[in-house]
Design a protein around this motif. Structure first.
Motif, mmCIF file in Angstrom:
data_model
loop_
_atom_site.group_PDB
_atom_site.id
_atom_site.type_symbol
_atom_site.label_atom_id
_atom_site.label_comp_id
_atom_site.label_asym_id
_atom_site.label_seq_id
_atom_site.Cartn_x
_atom_site.Cartn_y
_atom_site.Cartn_z
ATOM 1 N N PHE A 1 51.768 16.291 58.734
ATOM 2 C CA PHE A 1 53.102 15.596 58.752
ATOM 3 C C PHE A 1 54.176 16.471 58.931
ATOM 4 C CE2 PHE A 1 55.432 12.130 56.592
ATOM 5 C CZ PHE A 1 55.620 11.385 57.665
ATOM 6 N N HIS A 2 54.287 17.884 58.461
ATOM 7 C CA HIS A 2 55.232 18.729 58.742
ATOM 8 C C HIS A 2 56.564 18.385 58.221
ATOM 9 C CE1 HIS A 2 52.196 20.829 61.178
ATOM 10 N NE2 HIS A 2 51.794 19.666 61.861
ATOM 11 N N LEU A 3 56.811 17.347 57.068
ATOM 12 C CA LEU A 3 57.848 16.927 56.871
ATOM 13 C C LEU A 3 59.048 17.616 56.814
ATOM 14 C CD1 LEU A 3 58.503 13.973 54.508
ATOM 15 C CD2 LEU A 3 59.513 16.303 53.729
ATOM 16 N N PRO A 4 58.796 19.099 56.087
ATOM 17 C CA PRO A 4 60.412 19.924 55.925
ATOM 18 C C PRO A 4 60.693 20.194 57.177
ATOM 19 C CG PRO A 4 58.503 20.789 54.470
ATOM 20 C CD PRO A 4 57.677 19.728 55.397
ATOM 21 N N VAL A 5 60.146 20.084 58.366
ATOM 22 C CA VAL A 5 60.830 20.642 59.471
ATOM 23 C C VAL A 5 61.736 19.588 60.113
ATOM 24 C CG1 VAL A 5 60.184 21.420 61.785
ATOM 25 C CG2 VAL A 5 58.611 22.137 59.954
ATOM 26 N N TRP A 6 61.370 18.231 60.161
ATOM 27 C CA TRP A 6 62.091 17.210 60.941
ATOM 28 C C TRP A 6 62.923 16.147 59.906
ATOM 29 C CZ3 TRP A 6 60.746 12.665 59.311
ATOM 30 C CH2 TRP A 6 59.289 12.415 58.578
ATOM 31 N N LEU A 7 62.777 16.128 58.679
ATOM 32 C CA LEU A 7 63.083 15.020 57.642
ATOM 33 C C LEU A 7 64.630 15.574 57.822
ATOM 34 C CD1 LEU A 7 62.913 12.746 56.058
ATOM 35 C CD2 LEU A 7 62.748 14.284 54.076
ATOM 36 N N GLY A 8 65.520 14.371 58.127
ATOM 37 C CA GLY A 8 67.192 14.363 58.117
ATOM 38 C C GLY A 8 67.480 14.570 59.878
ATOM 39 N N ILE A 9 66.871 15.251 60.479
ATOM 40 C CA ILE A 9 67.264 15.471 61.827
ATOM 41 C C ILE A 9 67.376 14.336 62.620
ATOM 42 C CG2 ILE A 9 66.691 16.973 64.061
ATOM 43 C CD1 ILE A 9 65.737 18.881 62.394
ATOM 44 N N GLY A 10 66.586 13.416 62.555
ATOM 45 C CA GLY A 10 66.698 12.029 63.278
ATOM 46 C C GLY A 10 67.918 11.308 62.954
ATOM 47 N N ASP A 11 68.137 11.342 61.792
ATOM 48 C CA ASP A 11 69.401 10.534 61.146
ATOM 49 C C ASP A 11 70.425 11.217 61.697
ATOM 50 O OD1 ASP A 11 68.373 8.508 58.738
ATOM 51 O OD2 ASP A 11 67.026 10.307 59.127
ATOM 52 N N ALA A 12 70.620 12.517 61.713
ATOM 53 C CA ALA A 12 71.954 13.222 62.235
ATOM 54 C C ALA A 12 71.962 12.947 63.463
ATOM 55 C CB ALA A 12 71.836 14.838 61.817
ATOM 56 N N LEU A 13 70.826 13.163 64.203
ATOM 57 C CA LEU A 13 71.063 12.846 65.934
ATOM 58 C C LEU A 13 71.461 11.491 66.272
ATOM 59 C CD1 LEU A 13 67.935 14.907 67.128
ATOM 60 C CD2 LEU A 13 70.527 15.678 67.342
ATOM 61 N N SER A 14 71.012 10.694 65.464
ATOM 62 C CA SER A 14 70.933 9.268 65.766
ATOM 63 C C SER A 14 72.531 8.774 65.418
ATOM 64 C CB SER A 14 70.088 8.253 64.838
ATOM 65 O OG SER A 14 70.619 6.856 65.010
ATOM 66 N N GLU A 15 73.079 9.418 64.568
ATOM 67 C CA GLU A 15 74.743 9.030 64.168
ATOM 68 C C GLU A 15 75.580 9.784 65.167
ATOM 69 O OE1 GLU A 15 76.296 9.688 59.734
ATOM 70 O OE2 GLU A 15 76.777 11.706 61.158
ATOM 71 N N ALA A 16 75.337 10.845 65.824
ATOM 72 C CA ALA A 16 76.087 11.543 66.658
ATOM 73 C C ALA A 16 75.783 10.715 67.994
ATOM 74 C CB ALA A 16 75.692 12.845 67.076
ATOM 75 N N VAL A 17 74.564 10.072 68.321
ATOM 76 C CA VAL A 17 74.554 9.345 69.579
ATOM 77 C C VAL A 17 75.224 7.969 69.458
ATOM 78 C CG1 VAL A 17 72.617 7.957 70.893
ATOM 79 C CG2 VAL A 17 72.233 10.446 70.083
#
Length: 368
Positions: free
Chosen positions: A176-192
């Motif tokens: 799952f590699h959760l520590p690497v990606w958690l939160g990044i999607g929300d940040a990118l989505s907000e900017a988009v």
């Protein structure tokens, strides 16, 4: 993302202070196996360092399984040294330009949002720690002698006392590699959503740091398999906690979509001129059929061990007493077995768990 940006700015500040007072500075980098601990492609990592931080010299400490992977054989060792040398030379002859102010402002925005979302799950969701302990083999890692230090810095039930290695390693085992990606999607989505997609794509095209960051996230997400994670949840996690797992897997899918949008790929590690790694994609696809059965075996082993521990000797496996000489001798060699106190079934399951842990780690490569 927040940690990577903080390190970037900290290095810049240290170099500026050293230049101001005429101090000759060589930064000492720690490189573990996982992306969260400095891992990832060597050349990419060096080329994405801040301007003026590599002035013909670089010092690194190689940690964990990376030592054997990069220096275990003569030819591989020289190839690794070639990568370090060429990257340092390129950093001197073709240094990266200073990031634009609007890029810095965007990184501050992304870091703040991603960190906020990350902490909202890891530290502020009361059920998260129990879910983590059930859905991953983190509790069992502490009883197996696979590290040089205890899994936790202190006796605590929270995430705060857990060392970085078992935190990353446990999520890697479940793919799952959760520590690497958690939160990044929300940040990118907000900017988009704010209409800043062109700016993000420009940053990816022109800024080695941002490109390296998203390429690493893309690589790790390509190694993940939410279907495997769902299998761990179904077998090991209490039903009332499984909704959190579903929520996290939805976050993973959303993050993947945002990363693909910015790097202009249809699939992870797509062979495109924008900087994909088709050979890595092939390696992952070739290893996956061998790693998946190990995940299945690990899930069943964890289930058996936990049921046995909770049964207080009433488990059906409590009657297991091997009579074959070879099995008795094999179990007696277990360095983790406290003779006279550990049941033969526990010793056998611990041995099986160790085999699956090593096999999955070898298949994932960037383990922790």
């Amino acid at each position: 993302m927040a940690a990577a940006w903080s390190l970037f700015e900290t290095q810049e500040n240290i170099v500026n202070v050293a230049d101001k007072y005429g101090v000759r500075l060589i930064l000492f980098h720690g490189r573990g196996g996982s992306v969260g601990r400095g891992g990832g492609p060597t050349h990419m990592a060096i080329r994405s360092q801040p301007p003026k931080t590599i002035k013909g010299k670089l010092r690194v400490t190689i940690q964990g399984e990376t030592i054997e992977q990069q220096f275990g054989e003569r030819e591989v060792c020289f190839r690794t040294l070639d990568l370090y040398t060429s990257a340092v030379l390129e950093a001197c002859l073709d240094p990266p330009s200073m990031p634009k102010q609007e890029w810095r402002e965007m990184m501050h925005q992304l870091s703040e949002t991603s960190c906020k979302v990350y902490r909202s799950y890891v530290f502020q969701r009361p059920e998260f720690i129990e879910y983590f302990n059930l859905a991953t083999p983190v509790g069992e890692l502490g009883r197996l002698n696979i590290g040089s230090r205890p899994a936790s810095r202190k006796q605590t039930k929270g995430i705060e006392g857990l060392r970085a290695i078992p935190w990353v390693f446990a999520w890697t085992q479940t793919r799952f590699h959760l520590p690497v990606w958690l939160g990044i999607g929300d940040a990118l989505s907000e900017a988009v959503e704010k209409g800043q997609l062109p700016l993000l794509q420009t940053m990816y095209d022109e800024w080695p740091f941002f490109k390296g960051l998203l390429d690493l996230v893309e690589m790790v997400m390509a190694k993940a398999d939410p279907r495997v994670t769902a299998m761990y949840d179904a077998k090991l996690v209490r039903p009332e906690l499984q909704a959190l797992g579903d929520e996290l897997r939805a976050k993973f899918a959303a993050t993947k979509a945002q990363v693909l949008k910015i790097v202009r790929h249809q699939e992870l590690l797509e062979d495109a001129a924008s900087g994909a790694h088709p050979e890595l994609d092939e390696k992952i696809r070739l290893r996956s059929p061998y790693v998946a059965p190990l995940n299945v075996l690990q899930v069943q082993t964890l289930h058996n061990l936990r049921e046995f521990d909770a049964s207080s000797g009433q488990d059906p496996h409590a009657s297991y007493q091997p009579s074959e000489t070879e099995i008795i001798e094999l179990l007696s060699r277990d360095p983790h077995r406290d003779l006279g106190t550990k049941h033969p079934f526990q010793a056998a399951m611990d041995d099986c768990l160790m085999i699956t842990i090593k096999g999955i780690a070898a298949g994932m490569q960037n383990t922790g």
